[in-house]
Design an enzyme around this catalytic site. Structure first.
Site, PDB file in Angstrom:
ATOM      1  CG  HIS A 125      -5.851  -2.342   8.891  1.00  0.00           C
ATOM      2  ND1 HIS A 125      -5.883  -0.977   9.037  1.00  0.00           N
ATOM      3  CD2 HIS A 125      -4.583  -2.702   9.217  1.00  0.00           C
ATOM      4  CE1 HIS A 125      -4.696  -0.549   9.413  1.00  0.00           C
ATOM      5  NE2 HIS A 125      -3.890  -1.576   9.527  1.00  0.00           N
ATOM      6  CG  ASN A 185      -8.833  -1.638  11.983  1.00  0.00           C
ATOM      7  OD1 ASN A 185      -7.828  -2.228  11.562  1.00  0.00           O
ATOM      8  ND2 ASN A 185      -9.350  -0.602  11.358  1.00  0.00           N
ATOM      9  CD  GLU A 224      -8.718   0.825   7.698  1.00  0.00           C
ATOM     10  OE1 GLU A 224      -8.751  -0.066   8.565  1.00  0.00           O
ATOM     11  OE2 GLU A 224      -7.997   1.839   7.819  1.00  0.00           O
ATOM     12  CG  ASP A 251      -0.303  -0.411   2.507  1.00  0.00           C
ATOM     13  OD1 ASP A 251       0.938  -0.369   2.583  1.00  0.00           O
ATOM     14  OD2 ASP A 251      -1.023  -0.768   3.446  1.00  0.00           O
TER      15      ASP A 251
END
Ligand code: PGA
Length: 245
Positions: free
Chosen positions: A138, A136, A143, A67
């Site tokens: 991800h 979280n 996400e 990313d």
């Protein structure tokens, strides 16, 4: 799935570097999927050390990063391009042009995503994908709520991720709100996945990954379907797993 629990982050980094080094020895033309963030930092420094001992070469290898932020200049101190240069690329012997990162400054971001995915395919796909997880759950910047079929795409970062990343910027307003990320499909298509998890702040995310149901609410939960998944965690990250208690 193989789960390796080690004493601390240092040992996780050393173990992970050996897996990557072994992959390069087995196949010098390996296509690596690389990750940024504090988790893989130690692994890169160990890999540089192994390279300096003349035990491995990156000469024929290729890399694709997971990313990149949208809108940060390449040389911005927090760009993932800069992270990769400083932590690995400037210290080893990849050939010029062998390292690919999504271009977060592309005029047409959608087109950039399509081209990135095509580029991975044209290299025969990723042999070994290194991954961290977010608090979280991800993976990359996929996400919660991201469809598992997603390929490389533009994402809006969640509050939790903006918060976690704010420590690297002078204020939360400066944290980019968008990124380009390989999709979950892209990640799951890698032949092998190496997931590194360090620290107690990831303990809940690791439980969701390995013991929870598979749901887009916890993107990393899909990883347990991957036939060649190796998870290397330190004791703090693994502390809430039932299986090892
Ligand atoms: P970290 O990030 O290694 O900086 O904790 C991992 C991630 O968010 O994927």
């Amino acid at each position: 799935m193989e789960l390796v629990v080690l004493e601390n982050g240092r040992e996780v980094s050393r173990y992970a570097a050996r897996i990557v080094a072994q992959q390069l020895l087995i196949n010098p033309k390996t296509v690596l999927g690389l990750a940024t963030g504090s988790t893989p930092e130690g692994m890169y420094s160990k890999l540089v050390r192994i390279f300096n001992e003349d035990l491995i070469t990156f000469e024929e290898a290729t890399s694709f990063n997971l990313d990149e932020y949208v809108g940060l200049p390449k040389d911005h101190p927090q760009s993932y391009f800069r992270f990769m240069k400083e932590n690995l690329l400037d210290h080893v012997n990849f050939k010029e042009g062998a390292n690919h990162m999504p271009n977060g400054l592309a005029e047409n971001l959608e087109e950039e995503c399509v081209n990135y995915e095509k580029m991975i395919t044209s290299h025969g796909g990723i042999d070994l994908q290194v991954l961290g997880i977010g608090r979280n759950a991800h993976i990359g910047f996929n996400e919660p709520g991201t469809e598992f079929v997603a390929e490389t795409h533009v994402v809006d970062l969640t509050e939790s991720t903006l918060d976690a990343n704010a420590r690297f910027f002078t204020s939360i307003e400066e944290v980019p709100k968008k990124a380009i990320s390989m999709g979950i499909k892209t990640i799951m298509q890698a032949r092998k996945i190496l997931l590194l998890v360090i620290g107690g702040s990831k303990a809940d995310a690791l439980v969701k990954t390995l013991e929870g149901t598979i749901t887009i609410d916890y993107p990393s939960s899909v990883l347990k379907l991957h036939p060649q998944l190796t998870v290397v965690a330190d004791k703090a990250a693994a502390a809430k797993l039932k299986k090892i208690k």
